[in-house]
Design an enzyme around this catalytic site. Structure first.
Site, mmCIF file in Angstrom:
data_model
loop_
_atom_site.group_PDB
_atom_site.id
_atom_site.type_symbol
_atom_site.label_atom_id
_atom_site.label_comp_id
_atom_site.label_asym_id
_atom_site.label_seq_id
_atom_site.Cartn_x
_atom_site.Cartn_y
_atom_site.Cartn_z
ATOM 1 N N ALA A 14 0.814 -1.222 0.000
ATOM 2 C CA ALA A 14 0.000 0.000 0.000
ATOM 3 C C ALA A 14 0.844 1.266 0.000
ATOM 4 O O ALA A 14 0.365 2.347 -0.361
ATOM 5 C CB ALA A 14 -0.934 -0.011 1.207
ATOM 6 N N ILE A 17 8.057 1.261 -1.233
ATOM 7 C CA ILE A 17 8.535 0.632 -2.468
ATOM 8 C C ILE A 17 7.493 -0.354 -2.986
ATOM 9 O O ILE A 17 7.323 -0.505 -4.197
ATOM 10 C CB ILE A 17 9.891 -0.103 -2.260
ATOM 11 N N GLY A 18 6.783 -1.031 -2.073
ATOM 12 C CA GLY A 18 5.777 -2.029 -2.469
ATOM 13 C C GLY A 18 4.721 -1.432 -3.383
ATOM 14 O O GLY A 18 4.311 -2.056 -4.373
ATOM 15 N N SER A 139 17.920 -7.000 1.459
ATOM 16 C CA SER A 139 18.519 -5.674 1.591
ATOM 17 C C SER A 139 20.023 -5.851 1.413
ATOM 18 O O SER A 139 20.549 -6.953 1.650
ATOM 19 C CB SER A 139 18.236 -5.117 2.993
ATOM 20 N N TYR A 152 17.596 -6.190 12.517
ATOM 21 C CA TYR A 152 17.094 -6.017 11.140
ATOM 22 C C TYR A 152 18.073 -6.667 10.171
ATOM 23 O O TYR A 152 17.694 -7.411 9.264
ATOM 24 C CB TYR A 152 16.949 -4.518 10.827
ATOM 25 N N CYS A 153 19.358 -6.393 10.391
ATOM 26 C CA CYS A 153 20.419 -6.960 9.558
ATOM 27 C C CYS A 153 20.335 -8.494 9.564
ATOM 28 O O CYS A 153 20.403 -9.147 8.507
ATOM 29 C CB CYS A 153 21.761 -6.475 10.111
ATOM 30 N N LYS A 156 17.512 -9.873 7.412
ATOM 31 C CA LYS A 156 17.767 -9.808 5.970
ATOM 32 C C LYS A 156 18.822 -10.838 5.540
ATOM 33 O O LYS A 156 18.750 -11.382 4.432
ATOM 34 C CB LYS A 156 18.153 -8.379 5.555
HETATM 35 N N1 LIG Z 1 13.658 1.711 2.265
HETATM 36 C C1 LIG Z 1 14.848 1.115 2.255
HETATM 37 O O1 LIG Z 1 15.911 1.769 2.339
HETATM 38 C C2 LIG Z 1 14.949 -0.382 2.085
HETATM 39 C C3 LIG Z 1 16.215 -0.922 1.774
HETATM 40 C C4 LIG Z 1 16.329 -2.309 1.647
HETATM 41 C C5 LIG Z 1 15.226 -3.117 1.811
HETATM 42 N N2 LIG Z 1 14.016 -2.558 2.109
HETATM 43 C C6 LIG Z 1 12.893 -3.478 2.306
HETATM 44 O O2 LIG Z 1 11.860 -3.162 1.391
HETATM 45 C C7 LIG Z 1 10.597 -3.552 1.968
HETATM 46 C C8 LIG Z 1 9.642 -2.374 1.885
HETATM 47 O O3 LIG Z 1 10.192 -1.302 2.629
HETATM 48 P P1 LIG Z 1 9.749 0.220 2.434
HETATM 49 O O4 LIG Z 1 10.980 1.031 2.505
HETATM 50 O O5 LIG Z 1 8.856 0.356 1.267
HETATM 51 O O6 LIG Z 1 8.926 0.422 3.802
HETATM 52 P P2 LIG Z 1 7.628 1.317 4.106
HETATM 53 O O7 LIG Z 1 7.606 1.455 5.579
HETATM 54 O O8 LIG Z 1 7.632 2.541 3.266
HETATM 55 O O9 LIG Z 1 6.415 0.377 3.601
HETATM 56 C C9 LIG Z 1 6.180 -0.860 4.208
HETATM 57 C C10 LIG Z 1 4.763 -1.312 3.917
HETATM 58 O O10 LIG Z 1 4.569 -2.571 4.598
HETATM 59 C C11 LIG Z 1 3.355 -2.506 5.322
HETATM 60 N N3 LIG Z 1 3.397 -3.399 6.475
HETATM 61 C C12 LIG Z 1 4.085 -3.228 7.633
HETATM 62 N N4 LIG Z 1 3.817 -4.214 8.484
HETATM 63 C C13 LIG Z 1 2.962 -5.055 7.858
HETATM 64 C C14 LIG Z 1 2.317 -6.255 8.221
HETATM 65 N N5 LIG Z 1 2.500 -6.787 9.443
HETATM 66 N N6 LIG Z 1 1.498 -6.858 7.335
HETATM 67 C C15 LIG Z 1 1.283 -6.315 6.100
HETATM 68 N N7 LIG Z 1 1.870 -5.163 5.698
HETATM 69 C C16 LIG Z 1 2.692 -4.538 6.571
HETATM 70 C C17 LIG Z 1 3.232 -1.041 5.723
HETATM 71 O O11 LIG Z 1 1.884 -0.709 6.094
HETATM 72 C C18 LIG Z 1 3.689 -0.345 4.451
HETATM 73 O O12 LIG Z 1 2.636 -0.212 3.531
HETATM 74 C C19 LIG Z 1 10.901 -4.024 3.383
HETATM 75 O O13 LIG Z 1 11.003 -5.428 3.410
HETATM 76 C C20 LIG Z 1 12.256 -3.402 3.670
HETATM 77 O O14 LIG Z 1 12.989 -4.122 4.641
HETATM 78 C C21 LIG Z 1 13.841 -1.218 2.242
#
Ligand SMILES: NC(=O)c1ccc[n+]([C@@H]2O[C@H](COP(=O)([O-])OP(=O)(O)OC[C@H]3O[C@@H](n4cnc5c(N)ncnc54)[C@H](O)[C@@H]3O)[C@@H](O)[C@H]2O)c1
Length: 261
Positions: A14, A17-18, A139, A152-153, A156
């Site tokens: 929602a 990045i998703g 990550s 967190y590390c 991943k």
């Molecule tokens: N942003 C970064 O720098 C980065 C870097 C590497 C990896 N990631 C990974 O990318 C993925 C997305 O991260 P992002 O940066 O878009 O984060 P974000 O916080 O912007 O979005 C995360 C989404 O996941 C949803 N979410 C959280 N808990 C949930 C649950 N229990 N059930 C269902 N949905 C849930 C949130 O409501 C939100 O919509 C994660 O796995 C994160 O670890 C992010």
């Protein structure tokens, strides 16, 4: 893989990045994307925006906390009942919150494992399915140490260990397992992380560390993911960092870690 006419499910789709994965897949001809996210995620707003851009019935939002096993299993079944054939699962939902580390393991690792196993069960040729693709979001900190968020590390690292092991089942299942490792990407996960570290961490040092790391946009990572889905071989692990083109990596075996030759 040509994604035209295919169906995908994105956990945590929602926001962040998703959401951009959903947008990029639809732009490239995906038939329909199912988004599972939390009740307060404004997933309905995300779907309204996606439908306005790509047309009615191309996006569906389902309220689901994927860290809760029963909730995830039942909602996954709902998706299968609705779409019949799921082609792509993106295990994306994740948090960076070491102050809630046990819950974070439930989400970042256990939900991703559960999602992968459910997808293999549904798509797997060994069960009469037609094969498919699972993309696990790790990550770059899953490849290195990250002192400011050690738990967190660890989650991943576990995602990479799990994905690179279970991909060995491909001959039996015809389900491709792909792993994406983004580096720092500007989303709420990064901009709101300062108060989510273990108490022992120095907050100012943490903020300074994040500021000095080169960042990239979520749109860039979404384009890289599209590329990975189209071109990645089973077992592929790609890095997407600094806004540069993504690249595949090969992990060393333990003897490569040996200090004295
Ligand atoms: N942003 C970064 O720098 C980065 C870097 C590497 C990896 N990631 C990974 O990318 C993925 C997305 O991260 P992002 O940066 O878009 O984060 P974000 O916080 O912007 O979005 C995360 C989404 O996941 C949803 N979410 C959280 N808990 C949930 C649950 N229990 N059930 C269902 N949905 C849930 C949130 O409501 C939100 O919509 C994660 O796995 C994160 O670890 C992010």
């Amino acid at each position: 893989m040509n994604i035209k006419g295919k169906t995908a499910l994105i956990t945590g789709g929602a926001n962040g990045i998703g959401y951009l994965y959903a947008k990029e897949l639809l732009r490239n001809g995906l038939k329909c994307v199912y988004i599972m996210d939390l009740p307060n995620s404004e997933g309905d707003v995300a779907v309204t925006k996606l439908e306005a851009e790509f047309g009615k019935s191309r996006a569906v939002f389902l309220v689901c906390d994927v860290s809760k096993a029963k909730d995830f299993e039942l909602t996954f079944k709902e998706v299968l009942d609705a779409c019949k054939d799921l082609d792509i699962l993106i295990n994306n939902a994740g948090i960076m919150n070491d102050s809630r580390w046990e819950f974070m393991i439930d989400l970042n690792l256990k939900a991703l494992v559960r999602g992968t196993l459910m997808a293999i069960d549904h798509m797997g040729k060994h069960k009469g399915g037609k094969g498919g693709t699972v993309v696990n979001i790790a990550s770059t900190v899953g490849l290195n140490a990250y002192p400011y968020f050690p738990v967190y590390c660890a989650t991943k690292h576990a995602v990479i260990g799990f994905s690179s092991s279970i991909q060995e089942l491909y001959e039996k299942t015809c389900v491709r397992i792909l792993t994406m490792c983004p580096a720092v990407t500007i989303t709420a996960l990064i901009t709101e992380c300062a108060n989510k570290a273990l108490e022992i961490m120095d907050k100012d040092e943490l903020i300074a560390d994040i500021k000095k790391r080169p960042s990239q946009s979520a749109e860039h990572v979404a384009r890289a993911l599209m590329d990975l889905i189209e071109k990645g071989d089973n077992g592929a692990i790609w890095v997407c960092a600094k806004g540069e083109p993504p690249y595949a990596i090969k992990r060393p075996t333990y003897s490569d870690y040996r200090i004295f030759q």
